[in-house]
Structures are given as C-alpha cells and as structure tokens.
Design a protein around this motif. Structure first.
Motif, PDB file in Angstrom:
ATOM      1  N   ARG A  32       0.837  -1.201   0.000  1.00 60.87           N
ATOM      2  CA  ARG A  32       0.000   0.000   0.000  1.00 60.87           C
ATOM      3  C   ARG A  32       0.875   1.255   0.000  1.00 60.87           C
ATOM      4  O   ARG A  32       0.588   2.222  -0.727  1.00 60.87           O
ATOM      5  N   LEU A  33       1.927   1.257   0.800  1.00 59.10           N
ATOM      6  CA  LEU A  33       2.838   2.402   0.851  1.00 59.10           C
ATOM      7  C   LEU A  33       3.511   2.617  -0.502  1.00 59.10           C
ATOM      8  O   LEU A  33       3.594   3.755  -0.997  1.00 59.10           O
ATOM      9  N   GLN A  34       3.986   1.540  -1.129  1.00 57.88           N
ATOM     10  CA  GLN A  34       4.633   1.654  -2.439  1.00 57.88           C
ATOM     11  C   GLN A  34       3.676   2.216  -3.483  1.00 57.88           C
ATOM     12  O   GLN A  34       4.058   3.041  -4.321  1.00 57.88           O
ATOM     13  N   ASN A  35       2.423   1.778  -3.420  1.00 60.16           N
ATOM     14  CA  ASN A  35       1.459   2.273  -4.403  1.00 60.16           C
ATOM     15  C   ASN A  35       1.124   3.733  -4.157  1.00 60.16           C
ATOM     16  O   ASN A  35       0.957   4.512  -5.111  1.00 60.16           O
ATOM     17  N   GLU A  36       1.031   4.139  -2.887  1.00 57.97           N
ATOM     18  CA  GLU A  36       0.779   5.537  -2.578  1.00 57.97           C
ATOM     19  C   GLU A  36       1.927   6.425  -3.075  1.00 57.97           C
ATOM     20  O   GLU A  36       1.698   7.535  -3.542  1.00 57.97           O
ATOM     21  N   GLN A  37       3.141   5.914  -3.005  1.00 60.07           N
ATOM     22  CA  GLN A  37       4.307   6.690  -3.422  1.00 60.07           C
ATOM     23  C   GLN A  37       4.436   6.795  -4.936  1.00 60.07           C
ATOM     24  O   GLN A  37       4.873   7.825  -5.459  1.00 60.07           O
ATOM     25  N   HIS A  38       4.034   5.728  -5.656  1.00 59.68           N
ATOM     26  CA  HIS A  38       4.387   5.652  -7.079  1.00 59.68           C
ATOM     27  C   HIS A  38       3.192   5.547  -8.036  1.00 59.68           C
ATOM     28  O   HIS A  38       3.410   5.647  -9.251  1.00 59.68           O
ATOM     29  N   GLY A  39       1.967   5.347  -7.538  1.00 56.20           N
ATOM     30  CA  GLY A  39       0.830   5.212  -8.450  1.00 56.20           C
ATOM     31  C   GLY A  39       1.078   4.151  -9.496  1.00 56.20           C
ATOM     32  O   GLY A  39       1.037   4.417 -10.706  1.00 56.20           O
ATOM     33  N   ARG A  84       1.028   4.167 -13.657  1.00 54.35           N
ATOM     34  CA  ARG A  84       2.360   4.190 -14.263  1.00 54.35           C
ATOM     35  C   ARG A  84       2.509   3.051 -15.268  1.00 54.35           C
ATOM     36  O   ARG A  84       3.100   3.216 -16.343  1.00 54.35           O
ATOM     37  N   LEU A  85       1.952   1.879 -14.941  1.00 59.27           N
ATOM     38  CA  LEU A  85       2.019   0.737 -15.854  1.00 59.27           C
ATOM     39  C   LEU A  85       1.238   1.018 -17.128  1.00 59.27           C
ATOM     40  O   LEU A  85       1.705   0.710 -18.235  1.00 59.27           O
ATOM     41  N   SER A 144      11.097   2.098 -13.391  1.00 58.72           N
ATOM     42  CA  SER A 144      10.617   3.444 -13.690  1.00 58.72           C
ATOM     43  C   SER A 144      10.467   4.303 -12.446  1.00 58.72           C
ATOM     44  O   SER A 144      10.383   5.533 -12.553  1.00 58.72           O
ATOM     45  N   CYS A 145      10.426   3.677 -11.284  1.00 57.62           N
ATOM     46  CA  CYS A 145      10.299   4.451 -10.048  1.00 57.62           C
ATOM     47  C   CYS A 145      11.400   4.115  -9.047  1.00 57.62           C
ATOM     48  O   CYS A 145      11.247   4.328  -7.842  1.00 57.62           O
ATOM     49  N   GLY A 146      12.510   3.544  -9.537  1.00 57.30           N
ATOM     50  CA  GLY A 146      13.677   3.330  -8.706  1.00 57.30           C
ATOM     51  C   GLY A 146      13.578   2.195  -7.710  1.00 57.30           C
ATOM     52  O   GLY A 146      14.357   2.140  -6.745  1.00 57.30           O
ATOM     53  N   MET A 147      12.697   1.240  -7.954  1.00 58.29           N
ATOM     54  CA  MET A 147      12.522   0.133  -7.010  1.00 58.29           C
ATOM     55  C   MET A 147      13.512  -0.998  -7.252  1.00 58.29           C
ATOM     56  O   MET A 147      13.698  -1.851  -6.388  1.00 58.29           O
ATOM     57  N   ILE A 148      14.123  -1.052  -8.438  1.00 60.44           N
ATOM     58  CA  ILE A 148      15.213  -1.981  -8.731  1.00 60.44           C
ATOM     59  C   ILE A 148      16.248  -1.226  -9.564  1.00 60.44           C
ATOM     60  O   ILE A 148      15.931  -0.201 -10.176  1.00 60.44           O
ATOM     61  N   PRO A 149      17.488  -1.712  -9.634  1.00 63.40           N
ATOM     62  CA  PRO A 149      18.529  -0.981 -10.375  1.00 63.40           C
ATOM     63  C   PRO A 149      18.184  -0.796 -11.852  1.00 63.40           C
ATOM     64  O   PRO A 149      17.597  -1.674 -12.488  1.00 63.40           O
ATOM     65  N   ALA A 150      18.569   0.334 -12.388  1.00 61.30           N
ATOM     66  CA  ALA A 150      18.254   0.672 -13.778  1.00 61.30           C
ATOM     67  C   ALA A 150      18.945  -0.240 -14.775  1.00 61.30           C
ATOM     68  O   ALA A 150      18.481  -0.391 -15.912  1.00 61.30           O
ATOM     69  N   ASP A 151      20.067  -0.865 -14.371  1.00 65.81           N
ATOM     70  CA  ASP A 151      20.815  -1.714 -15.308  1.00 65.81           C
ATOM     71  C   ASP A 151      20.446  -3.195 -15.200  1.00 65.81           C
ATOM     72  O   ASP A 151      21.055  -4.030 -15.870  1.00 65.81           O
TER      73      ASP A 151
END
Length: 318
Positions: free
Chosen positions: A150-157, A161-162, A262-269
């Motif tokens: 719930r917290l992750q969804n509140e932060q990132h929508g 976003r998907l 796209s929201c920094g939850m895993i490394p970009a590479d």
C-alpha cells in the motif's frame, strides 16, 4: 499454460467458458489489498503448498494429497471473492463452471467435478483448526506485506504508471483486488473475475509483481485491450509459437522489470533477459530491453507496447 491462465483444473479443463467483458472508466482502477484465511487453507489442502518460513499444517486425519491440478485456481478465486464460509466454496465453483452452459452440458460438467467436490468436503472439518493456525502464524505476515504494498502504491501510483508504459487505456475495471497469499507458489492473475495474487517476500516489491500480472489483464480483451486483434499478431505468433515463446508472457516479463525500474525500485541496469539460456526467448527479451528507452520516446513508430513487442518479434525471431 502459465500460472496467470490457470483454470479450475483437470475436471474442467475441457470446458470453454464465455469471456466476460468488464466495464469501468479506463484509468480509474483502484487497487484493493486483501488476504484470505479460507483461500490460504485451500492452497494447503489442494496444493500442499508448504513454506519453509511457516509451520507445517498437518493435523491428524488430514486428507491425503489430491491429484495434481484438481481445482487448481480455486484458492485465488475464493480469496478474491473474500469468502469466509467453507460451505460457500462449492456453490462458487458450480456457478462459475455452469455459466453460459446449456442444462445438459452443466450437468455433465458437475458430474466430472463430483470427485473434486467430495475431496473439498473431506477438508471441511479441519478448517476451524486452520483458522486458529492462520491467526497465530500467518495473519501478521500477510498484513505486513499488504502495508508495504500500500505504501509503495501511494508513493508511485503503480497501476497508472504501468498503463503509461503500455500507452494503453488501462483496465476496464473499477477495482483490482491484490491478494497476499503466503502459500502461493509465486504469483498469478485471473481475468474472470479480475484479480492478482502473490506469495510473500522478504522484500515486497509491488512494482515487480504488478508489472507482470497486471500486464496479462491489460493485454486481455475482457479487462483491457485484446493484443491478438493487432494486425501483426498472427505473423508474430507464427514465428514465436514454434519456439514455444508466449508473446504475452514476454510483455509481462518486460514490464515486470520496467515498472519497478521506472520508479527506482530496482537498479536501472538490471536485465531479466540475462536469466534465460541462449535462444529465441533471450534474444527477443534482450532486444526489447535494449531498445525500451527508444520505444518510450517514439510514440509515432510504436503507439503502444503491443506495437513494440510485435514489431520487435518479427525482427528478433526472423
């Protein structure tokens, strides 16, 4: 058939049910987070889905394991409907399997399912003990994951976003149940009724899970946009299917990574294609990942993710 397309199992596998069309305002879908002791019990009863982090539930007299695949997706459907009474499980199955069938066909289907219903009845006397087990061992773990989701969804929508990554309207449902299921093998989704389901994780990542499972629903005509109606779909499938490549699953794997990135939850590479052996699937996934930033900036060439995946398939699998 993958986890996101599981049916009621062996007894009902031959039934072809009409696909419902769900209606809502595109882009207005909310996530509803939930758990279900009855759904969790059915995972233990039907799948024997023990988890190392949880005590094994095997009271004296517990029924022997059923045949593999019997009523395989019932735990998710029960959880999604938030059933609490054990006696409501069998009517749920009967109503779903019978929908759209003539009387004679429905009677035949029920006859095929009779052994499964009998097995469900054998499990009923143990459910009360499981409810106590669930409150002591499971409830807090499920709620902790739901709180983090719930917290992750509140932060990132995350669902909006998907839809933006897909460049599609999103889901044709007002609400999408997101269910924490500790005894689930991994993750899954159902179109009828719409819902997504996930096991527990030491590091919950709703973007990773939702990116995969919600993409199945976004690419379904019943709940989103029917990708197989695209003009390139038949040509792309003709190249993919002889190689045992599921193009919808490819899109799900791509979004499984792209959404949390796209929201920094895993490394970009991070590249999910690196986990696959050499071959057509690795080549296609790698090409999609390599050019994803180009896709994101060129909506003229690729109006939607469907266009991007199918056009790339024609090149990578040629």
């Amino acid at each position: 058939m993958d986890m996101s397309r599981r049916t009621f199992g062996l007894a009902a596998a031959a039934l072809t049910l009409p696909a419902p069309v769900w209606a809502a305002t595109p882009g207005k879908t909310t996530l509803e987070f939930m758990s279900s002791p009855l759904g969790d019990y059915l995972h233990v009863l039907l799948v024997r889905a023990d988890k190392p982090a949880l005590p094994v539930f095997r009271p004296d007299g517990f029924p022997a394991a059923p045949e593999p695949g019997i009523l395989a997706s019932i735990p998710e459907r029960v959880a999604r409907q938030q059933l609490t009474a054990y006696d409501d499980v069998e009517p749920l199955i009967r109503a779903h399997v019978s929908r759209g069938l003539e009387a004679g066909e429905a009677a035949s289907a029920m006859a095929e399912l009779a052994p499964s219903f009998e097995y469900l009845r054998l499990g009923k006397p143990f459910y009360e003990a499981f409810e106590a087990y669930w409150r002591e061992n499971v409830q807090a773990l499920s709620q902790a994951q739901i709180s983090e989701w719930r917290l992750q969804n509140e932060q990132h929508g995350l669902l909006d976003r998907l839809a933006t990554l897909h460049r599609l309207p999103g889901l044709k449902v007002d609400a999408l149940p997101v269910v924490a299921m500790p005894f689930h093998a991994s993750g899954s989704g159902t179109v009828d009724p719409p819902g997504v389901y996930s096991s527990l994780s030491r590091r919950p990542n709703l973007g990773w899970f939702l990116g995969h499972e919600a993409t199945h629903l976004i690419w379904s005509g019943a709940t989103g946009t029917e990708w197989e109606a695209h003009p390139l779909a038949s040509r792309a499938r003709a190249l993919a299917e002889p190689r045992s490549i599921d193009l919808e699953e490819i899109a799900c794997l791509l979004m499984q990574v792209a959404l949390p990135q796209s929201c920094g939850m895993i490394p970009a590479d991070y590249r999910i294609s690196a986990a696959f052996p050499d071959g057509g699937m690795k080549r296609l996934l790698g090409s999609l990942e390599e050019n994803l930033t180009i896709y994101q900036t060129d909506a003229v060439r690729w109006p939607t993710l469907i266009d991007y995946v199918l056009e790339t398939s024609l090149t990578a699998l040629a």
